[in-house]
Design a protein around this motif. Structure first.
Motif, PDB file in Angstrom:
ATOM      1  N   THR A   1     -10.447   9.398  19.024  1.00 56.30           N
ATOM      2  CA  THR A   1      -9.837   8.680  20.149  1.00 56.30           C
ATOM      3  C   THR A   1      -8.590   7.966  19.640  1.00 56.30           C
ATOM      4  OG1 THR A   1     -10.853   6.483  19.868  1.00 56.30           O
ATOM      5  CG2 THR A   1     -12.181   8.165  21.016  1.00 56.30           C
ATOM      6  N   PRO A   2      -7.743   7.485  20.542  1.00 56.54           N
ATOM      7  CA  PRO A   2      -6.583   6.704  20.107  1.00 56.54           C
ATOM      8  C   PRO A   2      -6.910   5.218  19.890  1.00 56.54           C
ATOM      9  CG  PRO A   2      -6.469   7.120  22.469  1.00 56.54           C
ATOM     10  CD  PRO A   2      -7.678   7.850  21.958  1.00 56.54           C
ATOM     11  N   LEU A   3      -8.171   4.831  20.003  1.00 56.48           N
ATOM     12  CA  LEU A   3      -8.569   3.430  19.912  1.00 56.48           C
ATOM     13  C   LEU A   3      -8.549   2.912  18.477  1.00 56.48           C
ATOM     14  CD1 LEU A   3     -11.639   3.606  22.324  1.00 56.48           C
ATOM     15  CD2 LEU A   3      -9.323   2.780  22.853  1.00 56.48           C
ATOM     16  N   ALA A   4      -8.028   1.710  18.295  1.00 56.95           N
ATOM     17  CA  ALA A   4      -8.009   1.087  16.965  1.00 56.95           C
ATOM     18  C   ALA A   4      -9.430   0.817  16.470  1.00 56.95           C
ATOM     19  CB  ALA A   4      -7.212  -0.210  17.005  1.00 56.95           C
ATOM     20  N   ALA A   5     -10.366   0.598  17.382  1.00 57.41           N
ATOM     21  CA  ALA A   5     -11.741   0.255  17.007  1.00 57.41           C
ATOM     22  C   ALA A   5     -12.462   1.383  16.276  1.00 57.41           C
ATOM     23  CB  ALA A   5     -12.538  -0.133  18.259  1.00 57.41           C
TER      24      ALA A   5
END
Length: 165
Positions: free
Chosen positions: A72-76
């Motif tokens: 995903t593009p999520l930093a998390a």
């Protein structure tokens, strides 16, 4: 041809034609759920860039590839990478090319600081599941009857491997 001549290297834009031909030749209901691309279609676009692919080259010919990306593009979940494509030319299957590609993808992800590598594999794809298990991947879950392929319901198996500590 000896397999010790196998080279694993990043893909380049000029590899697209040969890579697309290998991708088309290796398509199978055993492993693919997406529709077959149109004849003459390439593999690279805004979501599928050369930098995401590692190629196996033997005798100057591309005989396999692996694609690994952040899921995903999520930093998390920047610490996770996902294998989203693996193919080996039928003429060299069983000679360790797939294993070398998976290990190279894991090493590249580890070098980028990733802690986990994940993937999804169709439940009926026993050869791929054996390969991934032999590379240290374990089943972390399964989506029962997630896909309907040629009149059969097939599970989507989620597998993962720790890369660091």
């Amino acid at each position: 041809m000896p397999d010790d001549d196998l080279i694993i290297r990043p893909a380049q834009p000029e590899d697209e034609h040969e890579l697309a031909a290998l991708d088309r030749a290796s398509r199978s209901t055993l492993s693919d759920v997406s529709p077959e691309p149109p004849a003459g279609a390439g593999v690279f676009d805004e979501r599928h860039t050369p930098g995401q692919y590692l190629l196996a080259v033997l005798g100057g010919r591309i005989v396999g590839y692996v694609r690994q990306v952040p899921p995903t593009p999520l930093a998390a979940n920047r610490h996770v990478r996902q294998i989203q494509g693996l193919a080996v030319d039928g003429a060299v299957r069983g000679r360790g090319v797939g294993r070398r590609l998976v290990e190279a993808a894991c090493e590249a992800a580890r070098a980028e600081g990733a802690r986990r590598m994940t993937l999804r594999v169709l439940g009926w794809n026993a050869p791929a599941r054996r390969l991934y298990e032999s590379c240290g991947f374990v089943v972390e879950g399964s989506l029962a009857e997630e896909f309907l392929i040629d009149g059969s319901y097939v599970d989507d198996v989620l597998m993962a491997r720790r890369l660091l500590g």
